[in-house]
Design an enzyme around this catalytic site. Structure first.
Site: not given
Ligand SMILES: [Zn+2]
Length: 199
Positions: A93, A125, A127
Site C-alpha cells: 500500500r 493507505d 496508494r
C-alpha cells in the site's frame, strides 16, 4: 511532461503471449508497466485491472492477503478473453516491503492492518493511481471496464477523466489467515467484499 509509451514487446508466458509495455515520464518514478492481452488497448471499452505490487502475495502466494488471488483472476480472465493489467510498483500500500513486514509483526502483536500502518506513521493507505491514469492516457484508453472492489481506485480514476463505465467486483478469497485483513478492508475503507455471504 506527458507520459508516453516507451517500449512494447510480446513475451510468451504460461498465460499465452502477453505484451509488456513500458512508459516514459511516469510521475510515480517507479517502473510501472502494462500487460496487454489480445490487443485490448485497441478496444472501445477494454477490461482493466489496476494492481498494486504485493511481492509476498503476487510472487509467493502469501495467505495473509488476497492480492495474488486477485492478480491471478485477472491473468486468467484477460488471457482467455482480453484486457489490460496496470502493475503499479507501490508495494505494501505504498509503504514498501520492509515496512510491510514490520507492519505484519505489529499485527502478530494484535493490531489490524490499518492500525499497524498508523503505528509506523503511515496513512492507512498511501496508494496513488495517478500512474495508472498516465499509462491509460498514453495508450489512448479513456473508457474502461474496471475489475476492483476498491471505491477509492474508482474515484481516483474518475477524478482524472477516465470514464469507468462498468465496475466488476473481483472474487472474495477468504482464508483463515486473511479473514481479519479482509474484514478491516470492508469496515475501514468500504471495500465491496461479500464476506458475510462467504462465511
Ligand atoms: Zn497483498
Amino acid at each position: 511532461m506527458e507520459s508516453r509509451i516507451k517500449q512494447r514487446v510480446v513475451i510468451p508466458t504460461r498465460y499465452g503471449d502477453v505484451e509488456f509495455c513500458t512508459f516514459s515520464n511516469l510521475s510515480s518514478n517507479t517502473e510501472d508497466f502494462a500487460l496487454i492481452f489480445n490487443h485490448a488497448d485497441s478496444e472501445v471499452c477494454p477490461k482493466v485491472r489496476v494492481h498494486s505490487e504485493c511481492i509476498t502475495g503476487d510472487l509467493f502466494a502469501s495467505k495473509k492477503c488476497d492480492c495474488g488471488d486477485q492478480l491471478n483472476e485477472a491473468l486468467e480472465l484477460f488471457s482467455s478473453t482480453s484486457g489490460v493489467i496496470f502493475y503499479l510498483r507501490q508495494e505494501g500500500r505504498g509503504i514498501g516491503l520492509y515496512n510491510k513486514i514490520h507492519a505484519y509483526q505489529l499485527q502478530v502483536e494484535g493490531m489490524d492492518t490499518y492500525e499497524a500502518n498508523q503505528a509506523l506513521n503511515f496513512d492507512h493507505d498511501s496508494r496513488s493511481y495517478i500512474a495508472a491514469v498516465e499509462m491509460l492516457n498514453a495508450l489512448g484508453m479513456h473508457k474502461i471496464k474496471l475489475y476492483t472492489n476498491n471505491p477509492d481506485k474508482v474515484n481516483q480514476l474518475h477524478n482524472h477523466n477516465i470514464n469507468v463505465v462498468d465496475i466488476c467486483k473481483t472474487g472474495c478469497y477468504l482464508k483463515p489467515e486473511n479473514i481479519a485483513y479482509l474484514q478491516a478492508k470492508v469496515v475501514k475503507t468500504n471495500h465491496k467484499l461479500s464476506i458475510g455471504e462467504v462465511i
